[in-house]
Write a protein that holds these residues in place. Sequence first.
Motif, PDB file in Angstrom:
ATOM      1  N   CYS A  51       0.836  -1.206   0.000  1.00 39.19           N
ATOM      2  CA  CYS A  51       0.000   0.000   0.000  1.00 39.19           C
ATOM      3  C   CYS A  51       0.866   1.250   0.000  1.00 39.19           C
ATOM      4  O   CYS A  51       1.856   1.343   0.737  1.00 39.19           O
ATOM      5  N   ARG A  53      -0.160   4.141   0.949  1.00 36.50           N
ATOM      6  CA  ARG A  53      -0.588   5.069   2.004  1.00 36.50           C
ATOM      7  C   ARG A  53      -0.077   4.641   3.373  1.00 36.50           C
ATOM      8  O   ARG A  53       0.583   5.410   4.063  1.00 36.50           O
ATOM      9  N   CYS A  54      -0.381   3.392   3.741  1.00 34.40           N
ATOM     10  CA  CYS A  54       0.000   2.938   5.087  1.00 34.40           C
ATOM     11  C   CYS A  54       1.114   1.909   5.075  1.00 34.40           C
ATOM     12  O   CYS A  54       1.655   1.570   6.129  1.00 34.40           O
ATOM     13  N   HIS A  94      -7.364   1.046   0.996  1.00 32.83           N
ATOM     14  CA  HIS A  94      -7.035   1.780  -0.231  1.00 32.83           C
ATOM     15  C   HIS A  94      -6.880   0.823  -1.411  1.00 32.83           C
ATOM     16  O   HIS A  94      -6.335  -0.272  -1.274  1.00 32.83           O
TER      17      HIS A  94
END
Length: 439
Positions: A51, A53-54, A94
């Motif tokens: 991911c 984002r994280c 996401h």
Amino acid sequence: MYDATSPAGFTCPDLNKFARLDELGLEVTGQRLEPDRAVLACRVVEPDQWCRRCGCEGRARDTVTRRLAHEPLGWRPTMLVVTVRRYRCTGCGHVWRQDTSLAAEPRAKLSRRGLRWALEAIVCQHLTVARVAEGLDVAWNTANDAVLAEGKRVLINDTTRLDRVRVIGVDEHLWRHTRRGDKYVTVIIDLTAIREGTGTARLLDMIQGRSKQAFKTWLAERPEAWRERVEVVAMDGFTGFKTAASEELPDAVAVMDPFHVVRLAGDALHRCRRRVQQAIHGNRGRKEDPLYRARRTLHTGADLLTGKQTDRLTALFADEQHVEVEATWGIYQRMIAAYREQDRRRGRELMVNLIESVSHGVPKTLTEIITLGRTLKKREDDLLAYFDRPGTSNGPTEAINGRLEHLRGSALGFRNLTNYVARSLLEAGGFRPPLHPRS
């Protein structure tokens, strides 16, 4: 004896390398040959399951396909159908898809290899956009937009493109044949490599209009440090370019090109012949008139005349009615001799003597020589500067103008000046697409 059919020196067929897909981060999973094109099914090599984002690991969600026009193999259009996997993050939820930026720009319809092939075809092979679009099996607008965007990125927007410029040439260019609108542009050429003997001339820019203000504005927009580095400006007889260069490049030396100087003398000879023709016969030249029959021979250098041509001129000048033409012809030949003199110092002396002889004491009946003398005297410094700076000529500028004429003819004309400037820079701006070795 070497046997081409033996396995020695050969490897197993690798479609990935043959189609250069390994450069794009793709791998072939299948192929389909259609009557008018080849279709290669591909997948992205890198999984890209983390991911963005994280940082958690994603889980495969589904797949989407992306179609890219690739470089033609054997001139058969090749289409890549790329299967792109989408992931969903197990942490934040996401959703993203595999990165295909190595294969093509976002939302692009051409692969990077296809775009490189298109640039090479237009810049190196001088193909038309229509021919390139046919080879890629895409619409004309698709090929044109992609090529112009890439050309603008790697060439037009290159901030270092003007760094090494020391000698420039300026000339006008007719970019379209219409009754309305501005038909002329001013072309600025880099002649530095020509003078240094390290390369060829290249197009720096093309601006709308052919006035003093157009050239002056372009020079004023350049950085002051760049203007201070310019040493020589080669130009024709247009005083607007001379004035603009003097105001914006006060330290640069203006050089009037020999081609245009000789053309001034040739035009004076042409006008004199026509005037004498009218005075003697009361009409324009006809095929049986001696002056008309010798019109091309008069413009031939004395050292290039054949025996037949020499006899023709001897008979022509034997008539006292043609004495004014003979006098003007003599000035024309003296100018050619000055420029063809191998010793530049001697050539300069010949030109100085010629300018002095036509600037004073010319009979009033030789109106063409009087007018020529005024022009030569006014631009004397620019004329003589050519002999002091070997290798400085506006001839390469005329050559690039010829290349642009061919470009416009191949494209059957242009209606959009912005597109014409961009295509001209690709054609004559010194741009060479990077050629990657075949794997």
